[in-house]
Design an enzyme around this catalytic site. Structure first.
Site, mmCIF file in Angstrom:
data_model
loop_
_atom_site.group_PDB
_atom_site.id
_atom_site.type_symbol
_atom_site.label_atom_id
_atom_site.label_comp_id
_atom_site.label_asym_id
_atom_site.label_seq_id
_atom_site.Cartn_x
_atom_site.Cartn_y
_atom_site.Cartn_z
ATOM 1 C CB THR A 11 -0.926 0.025 1.245
ATOM 2 O OG1 THR A 11 -1.710 1.216 1.213
ATOM 3 C CG2 THR A 11 -0.146 -0.001 2.549
ATOM 4 C CG ASN A 13 -3.727 4.703 3.347
ATOM 5 O OD1 ASN A 13 -3.297 5.287 4.327
ATOM 6 N ND2 ASN A 13 -5.017 4.584 3.070
ATOM 7 C CG ASP A 73 -9.693 -5.207 -2.207
ATOM 8 O OD1 ASP A 73 -9.291 -4.056 -2.449
ATOM 9 O OD2 ASP A 73 -10.635 -5.729 -2.825
ATOM 10 C CB SER A 74 -11.517 -2.963 3.048
ATOM 11 O OG SER A 74 -10.908 -1.750 2.715
ATOM 12 C CG PHE A 156 -10.777 6.921 4.365
ATOM 13 C CD1 PHE A 156 -10.365 6.357 5.556
ATOM 14 C CD2 PHE A 156 -10.988 6.083 3.274
ATOM 15 C CE1 PHE A 156 -10.163 4.988 5.670
ATOM 16 C CE2 PHE A 156 -10.788 4.702 3.372
ATOM 17 C CZ PHE A 156 -10.374 4.164 4.581
ATOM 18 C CG HIS A 184 -13.179 -2.670 7.959
ATOM 19 N ND1 HIS A 184 -13.345 -1.442 8.541
ATOM 20 C CD2 HIS A 184 -12.870 -2.411 6.665
ATOM 21 C CE1 HIS A 184 -13.168 -0.483 7.651
ATOM 22 N NE2 HIS A 184 -12.871 -1.049 6.504
HETATM 23 P P1 IMP Z 1 -9.444 -0.278 0.095
HETATM 24 O O1 IMP Z 1 -9.567 -1.573 -0.606
HETATM 25 O O2 IMP Z 1 -9.031 -0.410 1.533
HETATM 26 O O3 IMP Z 1 -8.603 0.719 -0.632
HETATM 27 O O4 IMP Z 1 -10.934 0.347 0.185
HETATM 28 C C1 IMP Z 1 -11.790 0.466 -0.951
HETATM 29 C C2 IMP Z 1 -12.878 1.485 -0.671
HETATM 30 O O5 IMP Z 1 -13.715 1.021 0.401
HETATM 31 C C3 IMP Z 1 -12.356 2.838 -0.215
HETATM 32 O O6 IMP Z 1 -12.082 3.666 -1.303
HETATM 33 C C4 IMP Z 1 -13.538 3.375 0.590
HETATM 34 O O7 IMP Z 1 -14.493 3.933 -0.261
HETATM 35 C C5 IMP Z 1 -14.133 2.111 1.214
HETATM 36 N N1 IMP Z 1 -13.582 1.908 2.574
HETATM 37 C C6 IMP Z 1 -12.715 0.936 2.980
HETATM 38 N N2 IMP Z 1 -12.429 1.078 4.291
HETATM 39 C C7 IMP Z 1 -13.141 2.150 4.712
HETATM 40 C C8 IMP Z 1 -13.251 2.799 5.988
HETATM 41 O O8 IMP Z 1 -12.617 2.435 6.998
HETATM 42 N N3 IMP Z 1 -14.082 3.871 6.030
HETATM 43 C C9 IMP Z 1 -14.763 4.319 4.955
HETATM 44 N N4 IMP Z 1 -14.677 3.781 3.745
HETATM 45 C C10 IMP Z 1 -13.878 2.685 3.615
#
Ligand code: IMP
Length: 206
Positions: A11, A13, A73-74, A156, A184
Protein backbone atom coordinates in the site's frame (compact mmCIF):
# COMPACT_ATOMS: atom_id res chain seq x y z
CA UNK A 1 17.32 -13.73 16.52
CA UNK A 2 19.31 -10.64 15.50
CA UNK A 3 17.99 -9.97 12.01
CA UNK A 4 14.48 -8.78 11.46
CA UNK A 5 12.31 -10.40 8.78
CA UNK A 6 11.47 -7.98 5.95
CA UNK A 7 7.73 -7.45 5.46
CA UNK A 8 6.56 -5.19 2.64
CA UNK A 9 3.15 -3.55 2.92
CA UNK A 10 1.41 -3.49 -0.45
CA UNK A 11 0.00 0.00 0.00
CA UNK A 12 1.04 3.63 -0.44
CA UNK A 13 -1.46 4.76 2.21
CA UNK A 14 0.65 6.18 5.06
CA UNK A 15 -2.25 5.81 7.52
CA UNK A 16 -2.38 2.06 6.91
CA UNK A 17 1.43 1.81 7.13
CA UNK A 18 1.50 3.58 10.52
CA UNK A 19 -1.38 1.50 11.88
CA UNK A 20 0.15 -1.82 10.85
CA UNK A 21 3.68 -0.88 11.97
CA UNK A 22 2.37 0.10 15.41
CA UNK A 23 0.38 -3.09 15.81
CA UNK A 24 3.23 -5.46 15.04
CA UNK A 25 6.04 -3.41 16.58
CA UNK A 26 6.65 -6.13 19.20
CA UNK A 27 7.37 -8.74 16.52
CA UNK A 28 10.75 -9.17 14.76
CA UNK A 29 9.61 -7.76 11.40
CA UNK A 30 11.11 -4.85 9.53
CA UNK A 31 8.05 -3.13 8.06
CA UNK A 32 8.82 -1.71 4.61
CA UNK A 33 6.70 0.25 2.18
CA UNK A 34 6.49 -0.36 -1.57
CA UNK A 35 7.99 3.13 -1.96
CA UNK A 36 11.30 1.60 -0.84
CA UNK A 37 11.31 -0.68 -3.91
CA UNK A 38 11.61 1.53 -7.01
CA UNK A 39 9.75 0.09 -9.99
CA UNK A 40 7.58 -2.14 -7.79
CA UNK A 41 4.41 -2.90 -9.81
CA UNK A 42 0.89 -2.45 -8.42
CA UNK A 43 -2.12 -4.71 -8.84
CA UNK A 44 -4.93 -3.13 -10.85
CA UNK A 45 -7.42 -4.94 -8.55
CA UNK A 46 -8.99 -6.67 -11.56
CA UNK A 47 -11.08 -9.29 -9.73
CA UNK A 48 -14.69 -9.38 -8.59
CA UNK A 49 -13.92 -10.45 -5.00
CA UNK A 50 -11.97 -8.75 -2.23
CA UNK A 51 -10.03 -11.92 -1.51
CA UNK A 52 -8.79 -12.34 -5.08
CA UNK A 53 -7.82 -8.67 -5.20
CA UNK A 54 -6.00 -8.85 -1.85
CA UNK A 55 -4.16 -12.01 -2.99
CA UNK A 56 -3.15 -10.33 -6.24
CA UNK A 57 -1.93 -7.16 -4.47
CA UNK A 58 0.21 -9.24 -2.07
CA UNK A 59 1.56 -11.56 -4.78
CA UNK A 60 2.56 -8.77 -7.18
CA UNK A 61 4.55 -7.03 -4.43
CA UNK A 62 5.95 -10.16 -2.75
CA UNK A 63 7.20 -11.60 -6.05
CA UNK A 64 8.86 -8.32 -7.03
CA UNK A 65 10.47 -7.66 -3.62
CA UNK A 66 11.17 -11.36 -2.88
CA UNK A 67 9.96 -10.99 0.71
CA UNK A 68 6.85 -11.48 2.80
CA UNK A 69 4.14 -9.06 1.61
CA UNK A 70 0.94 -7.98 3.37
CA UNK A 71 -2.05 -6.59 1.45
CA UNK A 72 -5.69 -5.83 2.14
CA UNK A 73 -8.83 -5.13 0.16
CA UNK A 74 -11.91 -3.72 1.77
CA UNK A 75 -15.34 -2.29 1.08
CA UNK A 76 -18.83 -1.45 2.30
CA UNK A 77 -21.75 -3.89 1.95
CA UNK A 78 -25.35 -2.76 2.38
CA UNK A 79 -28.08 -5.37 2.80
CA UNK A 80 -30.86 -3.26 1.28
CA UNK A 81 -28.69 -2.75 -1.83
CA UNK A 82 -27.99 -6.50 -2.19
CA UNK A 83 -24.41 -6.08 -0.96
CA UNK A 84 -23.54 -2.99 -3.05
CA UNK A 85 -21.25 -1.06 -3.29
CA UNK A 86 -19.12 -4.09 -2.29
CA UNK A 87 -15.94 -4.67 -4.22
CA UNK A 88 -16.75 -1.54 -6.27
CA UNK A 89 -16.76 0.68 -3.14
CA UNK A 90 -13.94 2.94 -4.39
CA UNK A 91 -15.75 3.65 -7.66
CA UNK A 92 -19.46 3.20 -6.85
CA UNK A 93 -20.44 6.50 -8.53
CA UNK A 94 -18.25 5.76 -11.57
CA UNK A 95 -14.58 5.97 -12.56
CA UNK A 96 -12.79 8.83 -10.80
CA UNK A 97 -15.63 9.29 -8.27
CA UNK A 98 -14.77 11.19 -5.08
CA UNK A 99 -15.59 9.86 -1.61
CA UNK A 100 -18.45 12.37 -1.52
CA UNK A 101 -19.84 11.27 -4.93
CA UNK A 102 -19.88 7.70 -3.62
CA UNK A 103 -21.63 8.33 -0.31
CA UNK A 104 -24.12 10.73 -1.94
CA UNK A 105 -25.07 7.95 -4.35
CA UNK A 106 -25.56 5.57 -1.41
CA UNK A 107 -27.81 8.10 0.38
CA UNK A 108 -29.90 8.56 -2.80
CA UNK A 109 -30.29 4.82 -3.29
CA UNK A 110 -31.21 4.36 0.39
CA UNK A 111 -33.74 7.19 0.36
CA UNK A 112 -36.76 4.86 0.42
CA UNK A 113 -35.29 2.37 2.91
CA UNK A 114 -36.92 2.17 6.36
CA UNK A 115 -34.91 2.89 9.55
CA UNK A 116 -34.93 -0.78 10.63
CA UNK A 117 -33.59 -2.03 7.28
CA UNK A 118 -30.41 0.01 6.97
CA UNK A 119 -27.88 -2.57 8.19
CA UNK A 120 -24.43 -2.47 6.61
CA UNK A 121 -20.95 -3.76 7.25
CA UNK A 122 -17.40 -2.95 6.29
CA UNK A 123 -15.22 -5.92 5.54
CA UNK A 124 -11.50 -6.28 5.05
CA UNK A 125 -9.69 -9.26 3.59
CA UNK A 126 -6.00 -9.36 4.47
CA UNK A 127 -3.44 -11.60 2.78
CA UNK A 128 0.10 -12.38 3.88
CA UNK A 129 2.13 -13.89 1.03
CA UNK A 130 5.65 -15.23 0.51
CA UNK A 131 7.18 -15.90 -2.95
CA UNK A 132 7.82 -19.51 -1.88
CA UNK A 133 4.03 -19.87 -2.22
CA UNK A 134 3.11 -19.77 1.47
CA UNK A 135 0.15 -17.52 2.29
CA UNK A 136 -2.37 -16.73 5.03
CA UNK A 137 -5.67 -14.88 4.84
CA UNK A 138 -7.95 -13.24 7.39
CA UNK A 139 -11.28 -11.39 7.39
CA UNK A 140 -12.25 -8.48 9.65
CA UNK A 141 -15.75 -6.96 9.84
CA UNK A 142 -17.39 -3.91 11.39
CA UNK A 143 -21.19 -3.79 11.61
CA UNK A 144 -23.34 -0.66 11.57
CA UNK A 145 -26.11 1.11 9.66
CA UNK A 146 -26.42 3.67 6.89
CA UNK A 147 -27.35 7.09 8.31
CA UNK A 148 -30.00 9.21 6.60
CA UNK A 149 -27.66 12.23 6.37
CA UNK A 150 -23.88 12.64 6.37
CA UNK A 151 -22.33 13.73 9.68
CA UNK A 152 -18.75 14.36 10.83
CA UNK A 153 -15.53 15.13 9.00
CA UNK A 154 -12.96 12.64 10.34
CA UNK A 155 -11.79 9.54 8.51
CA UNK A 156 -12.36 8.87 4.82
CA UNK A 157 -14.58 7.09 2.31
CA UNK A 158 -18.05 6.23 3.61
CA UNK A 159 -17.29 7.22 7.23
CA UNK A 160 -19.74 10.21 7.23
CA UNK A 161 -22.73 7.93 6.51
CA UNK A 162 -21.70 4.84 8.53
CA UNK A 163 -23.75 4.97 11.71
CA UNK A 164 -22.70 3.12 14.88
CA UNK A 165 -25.91 2.71 16.95
CA UNK A 166 -24.00 1.82 20.13
CA UNK A 167 -21.99 5.08 19.87
CA UNK A 168 -24.86 7.18 18.56
CA UNK A 169 -22.43 8.65 16.01
CA UNK A 170 -21.12 8.12 12.52
CA UNK A 171 -17.59 6.83 12.04
CA UNK A 172 -16.63 10.31 10.80
CA UNK A 173 -17.59 11.71 14.23
CA UNK A 174 -15.07 9.47 16.01
CA UNK A 175 -11.41 10.28 16.61
CA UNK A 176 -9.15 8.17 14.40
CA UNK A 177 -7.78 6.31 17.43
CA UNK A 178 -11.35 5.36 18.41
CA UNK A 179 -12.19 4.24 14.88
CA UNK A 180 -9.03 2.16 14.75
CA UNK A 181 -10.09 0.21 17.82
CA UNK A 182 -13.25 -0.92 16.01
CA UNK A 183 -12.22 -1.10 12.40
CA UNK A 184 -12.47 -4.02 10.01
CA UNK A 185 -8.76 -3.54 9.10
CA UNK A 186 -7.69 -3.72 12.76
CA UNK A 187 -9.70 -6.90 13.25
CA UNK A 188 -8.20 -8.53 10.14
CA UNK A 189 -4.72 -7.56 11.31
CA UNK A 190 -5.34 -8.87 14.84
CA UNK A 191 -6.24 -12.24 13.31
CA UNK A 192 -3.02 -12.09 11.24
CA UNK A 193 -0.77 -11.60 14.29
CA UNK A 194 -0.67 -15.33 15.26
CA UNK A 195 0.52 -16.15 11.71
CA UNK A 196 3.24 -13.49 11.94
CA UNK A 197 4.26 -14.93 15.32
CA UNK A 198 4.40 -18.42 13.82
CA UNK A 199 6.64 -17.16 10.96
CA UNK A 200 8.98 -15.39 13.37
CA UNK A 201 9.23 -18.56 15.49
CA UNK A 202 10.02 -20.77 12.50
CA UNK A 203 12.65 -18.31 11.16
CA UNK A 204 14.33 -18.04 14.57
CA UNK A 205 14.71 -21.84 14.66
CA UNK A 206 16.72 -21.93 11.40
P1 IMP B 1 -9.44 -0.28 0.10
O1 IMP B 1 -9.57 -1.57 -0.61
O2 IMP B 1 -9.03 -0.41 1.53
O3 IMP B 1 -8.60 0.72 -0.63
O4 IMP B 1 -10.93 0.35 0.18
C1 IMP B 1 -11.79 0.47 -0.95
C2 IMP B 1 -12.88 1.48 -0.67
O5 IMP B 1 -13.72 1.02 0.40
C3 IMP B 1 -12.36 2.84 -0.22
O6 IMP B 1 -12.08 3.67 -1.30
C4 IMP B 1 -13.54 3.37 0.59
O7 IMP B 1 -14.49 3.93 -0.26
C5 IMP B 1 -14.13 2.11 1.21
N1 IMP B 1 -13.58 1.91 2.57
C6 IMP B 1 -12.72 0.94 2.98
N2 IMP B 1 -12.43 1.08 4.29
C7 IMP B 1 -13.14 2.15 4.71
C8 IMP B 1 -13.25 2.80 5.99
O8 IMP B 1 -12.62 2.43 7.00
N3 IMP B 1 -14.08 3.87 6.03
C9 IMP B 1 -14.76 4.32 4.96
N4 IMP B 1 -14.68 3.78 3.74
C10 IMP B 1 -13.88 2.69 3.62
Amino acid sequence: MKNKIPLVLATRNSGKINEISAMISGLPFEVLSVEQFPGCPESSEPFSTYLENAKDKAKVVGDFCQTWALADDSGLEIQALQGAPGVLSARFAGPGATYRDNWEKVLREMDHVAANQREARFCCYMVLYHPSGKSFQTLGEMKGEIATTAQGNQGFGYDPIFWLPERNRTLAQLELSEKNKLSHRTKALELMVPHLEEISRSVSQI
